[in-house]
Design a protein around this motif. Sequence first.
Motif, PDB file in Angstrom:
ATOM      1  N   GLU A   1       0.834  -1.203   0.000  1.00  0.00           N
ATOM      2  CA  GLU A   1       0.000   0.000   0.000  1.00  0.00           C
ATOM      3  C   GLU A   1       0.871   1.257   0.000  1.00  0.00           C
ATOM      4  N   THR A   2       0.290   2.347  -0.502  1.00  0.00           N
ATOM      5  CA  THR A   2       0.977   3.640  -0.563  1.00  0.00           C
ATOM      6  C   THR A   2       0.059   4.729  -0.032  1.00  0.00           C
ATOM      7  N   VAL A   3       0.663   5.729   0.594  1.00  0.00           N
ATOM      8  CA  VAL A   3      -0.045   6.925   1.052  1.00  0.00           C
ATOM      9  C   VAL A   3       0.668   8.143   0.489  1.00  0.00           C
ATOM     10  N   ILE A   4      -0.093   9.131   0.003  1.00  0.00           N
ATOM     11  CA  ILE A   4       0.503  10.404  -0.399  1.00  0.00           C
ATOM     12  C   ILE A   4      -0.085  11.513   0.459  1.00  0.00           C
ATOM     13  N   LEU A   5       0.749  12.495   0.749  1.00  0.00           N
ATOM     14  CA  LEU A   5       0.329  13.620   1.586  1.00  0.00           C
ATOM     15  C   LEU A   5       0.809  14.923   0.964  1.00  0.00           C
ATOM     16  N   PRO A   6      -0.052  15.944   0.956  1.00  0.00           N
ATOM     17  CA  PRO A   6       0.375  17.245   0.464  1.00  0.00           C
ATOM     18  C   PRO A   6       1.179  17.991   1.510  1.00  0.00           C
ATOM     19  N   GLU A   7       1.711  19.112   1.117  1.00  0.00           N
ATOM     20  CA  GLU A   7       2.520  19.935   2.009  1.00  0.00           C
ATOM     21  C   GLU A   7       1.705  20.412   3.205  1.00  0.00           C
ATOM     22  N   GLY A   8       2.332  20.394   4.382  1.00  0.00           N
ATOM     23  CA  GLY A   8       1.712  20.947   5.572  1.00  0.00           C
ATOM     24  C   GLY A   8       0.813  20.009   6.339  1.00  0.00           C
ATOM     25  N   ILE A   9       0.679  18.770   5.904  1.00  0.00           N
ATOM     26  CA  ILE A   9      -0.169  17.798   6.595  1.00  0.00           C
ATOM     27  C   ILE A   9       0.704  16.949   7.524  1.00  0.00           C
ATOM     28  N   SER A  10       0.336  16.892   8.773  1.00  0.00           N
ATOM     29  CA  SER A  10       1.043  16.035   9.725  1.00  0.00           C
ATOM     30  C   SER A  10       0.202  14.811  10.013  1.00  0.00           C
ATOM     31  N   MET A  11       0.837  13.791  10.525  1.00  0.00           N
ATOM     32  CA  MET A  11       0.121  12.554  10.829  1.00  0.00           C
ATOM     33  C   MET A  11       0.630  11.975  12.132  1.00  0.00           C
ATOM     34  N   LYS A  12      -0.268  11.263  12.806  1.00  0.00           N
ATOM     35  CA  LYS A  12       0.117  10.499  13.982  1.00  0.00           C
ATOM     36  C   LYS A  12       0.114   9.028  13.618  1.00  0.00           C
ATOM     37  N   VAL A  13       1.108   8.311  14.125  1.00  0.00           N
ATOM     38  CA  VAL A  13       1.291   6.913  13.730  1.00  0.00           C
ATOM     39  C   VAL A  13       1.379   6.042  14.972  1.00  0.00           C
ATOM     40  N   ASP A  14       0.666   4.924  14.955  1.00  0.00           N
ATOM     41  CA  ASP A  14       0.760   3.909  16.006  1.00  0.00           C
ATOM     42  C   ASP A  14       1.463   2.671  15.446  1.00  0.00           C
ATOM     43  N   PHE A  15       2.206   2.000  16.311  1.00  0.00           N
ATOM     44  CA  PHE A  15       2.898   0.760  15.944  1.00  0.00           C
ATOM     45  C   PHE A  15       2.457  -0.332  16.916  1.00  0.00           C
ATOM     46  N   PRO A  16       1.265  -0.921  16.693  1.00  0.00           N
ATOM     47  CA  PRO A  16       0.698  -1.829  17.700  1.00  0.00           C
ATOM     48  C   PRO A  16       1.368  -3.191  17.774  1.00  0.00           C
ATOM     49  N   GLU A  17       2.140  -3.576  16.756  1.00  0.00           N
ATOM     50  CA  GLU A  17       2.696  -4.925  16.714  1.00  0.00           C
ATOM     51  C   GLU A  17       4.217  -4.945  16.611  1.00  0.00           C
ATOM     52  N   ALA A  18       4.861  -3.792  16.638  1.00  0.00           N
ATOM     53  CA  ALA A  18       6.301  -3.733  16.371  1.00  0.00           C
ATOM     54  C   ALA A  18       7.119  -4.282  17.535  1.00  0.00           C
ATOM     55  N   ASP A  19       8.111  -5.088  17.220  1.00  0.00           N
ATOM     56  CA  ASP A  19       9.162  -5.485  18.154  1.00  0.00           C
ATOM     57  C   ASP A  19      10.361  -5.920  17.322  1.00  0.00           C
ATOM     58  N   GLU A  20      11.424  -6.360  17.976  1.00  0.00           N
ATOM     59  CA  GLU A  20      12.642  -6.661  17.229  1.00  0.00           C
ATOM     60  C   GLU A  20      12.481  -7.865  16.311  1.00  0.00           C
ATOM     61  N   LYS A  21      11.528  -8.738  16.619  1.00  0.00           N
ATOM     62  CA  LYS A  21      11.272  -9.874  15.729  1.00  0.00           C
ATOM     63  C   LYS A  21      10.271  -9.520  14.630  1.00  0.00           C
ATOM     64  N   HIS A  22       9.514  -8.456  14.839  1.00  0.00           N
ATOM     65  CA  HIS A  22       8.504  -8.021  13.867  1.00  0.00           C
ATOM     66  C   HIS A  22       8.660  -6.518  13.623  1.00  0.00           C
ATOM     67  N   PRO A  23       9.765  -6.111  12.996  1.00  0.00           N
ATOM     68  CA  PRO A  23      10.007  -4.684  12.791  1.00  0.00           C
ATOM     69  C   PRO A  23       9.067  -4.093  11.739  1.00  0.00           C
ATOM     70  N   VAL A  24       8.876  -2.794  11.847  1.00  0.00           N
ATOM     71  CA  VAL A  24       8.099  -2.044  10.862  1.00  0.00           C
ATOM     72  C   VAL A  24       9.073  -1.214  10.037  1.00  0.00           C
ATOM     73  N   GLN A  25       8.928  -1.300   8.723  1.00  0.00           N
ATOM     74  CA  GLN A  25       9.844  -0.573   7.833  1.00  0.00           C
ATOM     75  C   GLN A  25       9.038   0.044   6.696  1.00  0.00           C
ATOM     76  N   CYS A  26       9.315   1.313   6.394  1.00  0.00           N
ATOM     77  CA  CYS A  26       8.648   1.960   5.259  1.00  0.00           C
ATOM     78  C   CYS A  26       9.639   2.844   4.515  1.00  0.00           C
ATOM     79  N   ALA A  27       9.343   3.098   3.260  1.00  0.00           N
ATOM     80  CA  ALA A  27      10.142   3.983   2.418  1.00  0.00           C
ATOM     81  C   ALA A  27       9.333   5.230   2.127  1.00  0.00           C
ATOM     82  N   THR A  28       9.902   6.394   2.382  1.00  0.00           N
ATOM     83  CA  THR A  28       9.201   7.660   2.199  1.00  0.00           C
ATOM     84  C   THR A  28      10.008   8.556   1.272  1.00  0.00           C
ATOM     85  N   ILE A  29       9.375   8.994   0.199  1.00  0.00           N
ATOM     86  CA  ILE A  29      10.006   9.902  -0.758  1.00  0.00           C
ATOM     87  C   ILE A  29       9.392  11.286  -0.566  1.00  0.00           C
TER      88      ILE A  29
END
Length: 307
Positions: free
Chosen positions: A83-111
Amino acid sequence: MNTINNGYPLQTINLSDTKKLNSLVEHRRVFNLNHCELNIFETYRQCSDVVLSYSGLVITSMLRGKKVMHLSKNPGFDFLPGETVILPEGISMKVDFPEADEKHPVQCATIALDWNVVTSMLDFLNEYYPRKDEISEWKLNFSQYHFYNNRELANVMNKLISISMEDDIAKDALADLTLKSLLIRVIQTQNMAMVEDGLATNNRFATVVEYIREHLPEKIGIDVLCQKACMSKSGFFRSFKETFGLSPMEFIIRERISLAKRLLVNPTATVTDVCFQVGFNNLHYFSRLFKMLEGITPTSYRQTVLV
């Protein structure tokens, strides 16, 4: 039973050594280019309400794990690989990581791109490669900010990430060319997502897509589709591919394979049954197309989703 992924995931990137990190929450690796910035974010522990904001246009795709995204006052939504998300200038977001740990890391690429660069590239596309359909111009739609990757979008994202991370004196030039391709693919993917979500009923292809989906098990004639769109055959082919990045026949095949994936979840239906139910009359051809689009055979796919 495993969850079916409806989007094309990007290639994963090697994870960082957690022993060398200063933070386990949104650890950031930055790759700077003349006209864009690639950020690889990694999170290794559960947390919530992490605030992220950028200037310019942001195009972000998940590589591993799961985030829950909260944009402005909109309800939170799961953000997953494919999945992909796009955001225009000036928009902030809050992010939760409900399942992240060292065995299940979360990784994303942001351009991230400066908005002046985006405007310049869209102006270039509209001047030298003008749209010929009723939309009339290349433009981003920020009401359709969250969508599944198709194969073409995933490929161009992978290419830009690879260029950004390599050590090549020509990488800025290569990235600039690829950025135009990225914008085109994002717009085409948004157009497809809008029709799929029923948000573009004024689009002449909305009735075409609806007709295709209602008649997948049958032979679908191009002449009928042209009539639905009220277009000549040559104009229909050109405008359809320009809008969605696929020819009408490529779209029909992908819709049939998508339906096949849903039907293969039923353990009582054989692969041969599914082949004919989605409009193919040759099992070998069906299996070959399925593997070409999904990377595995229908039989192997069924085994993964029925585990």
